[in-house]
Write an enzyme that holds these catalytic residues in place. Structure first.
Site, mmCIF file in Angstrom:
data_model
loop_
_atom_site.group_PDB
_atom_site.id
_atom_site.type_symbol
_atom_site.label_atom_id
_atom_site.label_comp_id
_atom_site.label_asym_id
_atom_site.label_seq_id
_atom_site.Cartn_x
_atom_site.Cartn_y
_atom_site.Cartn_z
ATOM 1 N N ARG A 90 0.857 -1.190 0.000
ATOM 2 C CA ARG A 90 0.000 0.000 0.000
ATOM 3 C C ARG A 90 0.894 1.242 0.000
ATOM 4 O O ARG A 90 1.668 1.441 0.942
ATOM 5 C CB ARG A 90 -0.885 0.005 1.246
ATOM 6 N N HIS A 135 1.646 -2.271 5.707
ATOM 7 C CA HIS A 135 1.425 -2.546 4.292
ATOM 8 C C HIS A 135 2.410 -1.792 3.408
ATOM 9 O O HIS A 135 2.816 -2.283 2.355
ATOM 10 C CB HIS A 135 -0.002 -2.155 3.896
ATOM 11 N N ASP A 142 -3.662 -8.398 3.540
ATOM 12 C CA ASP A 142 -5.028 -8.594 4.027
ATOM 13 C C ASP A 142 -5.670 -9.638 3.128
ATOM 14 O O ASP A 142 -5.676 -9.482 1.898
ATOM 15 C CB ASP A 142 -5.835 -7.294 3.945
ATOM 16 N N GLU A 200 -7.380 -7.650 13.864
ATOM 17 C CA GLU A 200 -8.027 -7.909 12.581
ATOM 18 C C GLU A 200 -7.755 -9.349 12.132
ATOM 19 O O GLU A 200 -6.592 -9.738 11.977
ATOM 20 C CB GLU A 200 -7.498 -6.940 11.513
ATOM 21 N N HIS A 203 -5.424 -9.745 8.737
ATOM 22 C CA HIS A 203 -4.180 -8.974 8.597
ATOM 23 C C HIS A 203 -2.969 -9.768 9.096
ATOM 24 O O HIS A 203 -2.921 -10.179 10.252
ATOM 25 C CB HIS A 203 -4.342 -7.681 9.410
#
Length: 221
Positions: A90, A135, A142, A200, A203
């Protein structure tokens, strides 16, 4: 033997790698069978529109992480299952987009779907939004698991990117089958070198990631 494989893969990806930071690959070049749904390239995310830096619907990740995902996929395929990736590398500009959005408190387009019980003003303090993300280092992913016969995702008890206690991996107020599915994902990721995130279920970060202190900002294209 594994080092030789990495060198051969790096050589074979040399043309496409020219567009990426060194050590990164397109996941589809490593394993075409892994499914994906790049949520931040679409409107189907907690902001409700495409995120800055996502210019193409493709998964980029470090080669080291990609090879581990390939191993996991090979194990799942034998069970009639497949990985499905929501996000991997990301760019920092995407994280900056999240931060900017979180500060605009009246922009709650997707609140009902993604954070119905959490005030937007608390997204920072509760850890759902941060100015830095694993990320961006390229080895965090994810993901979920799908049934290859039906093409449907296994029921994990809460949607991807849902901001709430329901997304904690060991949340108890879900069905036994949903808990079982979360453990299936968690166990196979841990077994193959990934570390889970406590808040999460989707993740995971590669242990001994190749760029533990570098936050990249090249676009996804």
């Amino acid at each position: 033997m594994k080092k030789l494989l990495i060198l051969l893969l790096l050589y074979s990806y040399s043309l496409t790698a020219q567009k990426l930071a060194k050590g990164f690959v397109y996941l589809n070049d490593v394993d075409k069978s892994i499914q994906s749904e790049l949520r931040y390239f679409s409107n189907n995310n907690f902001i409700g529109k495409p995120i800055d830096g996502y210019h193409k619907n493709c998964i980029i990740i470090t080669l080291k992480a990609a090879l581990q995902l390939k191993e996991i996929q090979q194990q799942l395929v034998k069970q009639g299952l497949s990985l499905k990736i929501y996000d991997a590398y990301r760019p920092q500009e995407a994280v900056n987009h999240f931060v900017k959005w979180a500060r605009i408190l009246d922009d709650t387009l997707m609140k009902k779907e993604y954070y119905p019980d959490v005030p937007k003003s608390k997204l920072f303090s509760l850890g759902f939004i941060a100015s830095k993300s694993g990320h961006t280092r390229g080895s965090t992913v994810d993901l979920t698991i799908i049934d290859t016969k039906t093409g449907k995702e296994l029921d994990m008890g809460s949607p991807y990117d849902f901001f709430g206690k329901e997304s904690h991996p060991f949340y108890k107020n879900i069905a036994k089958e949903q808990q079982k599915n979360r453990l299936l994902l968690r166990n196979i990721m841990i077994k193959n070198g990934f570390t889970p995130y406590n808040n999460e279920w989707w993740h995971f970060t590669l242990k001994n990631e190749p760029f533990p202190k570098t936050y990249f900002n090249f676009p996804i294209e």
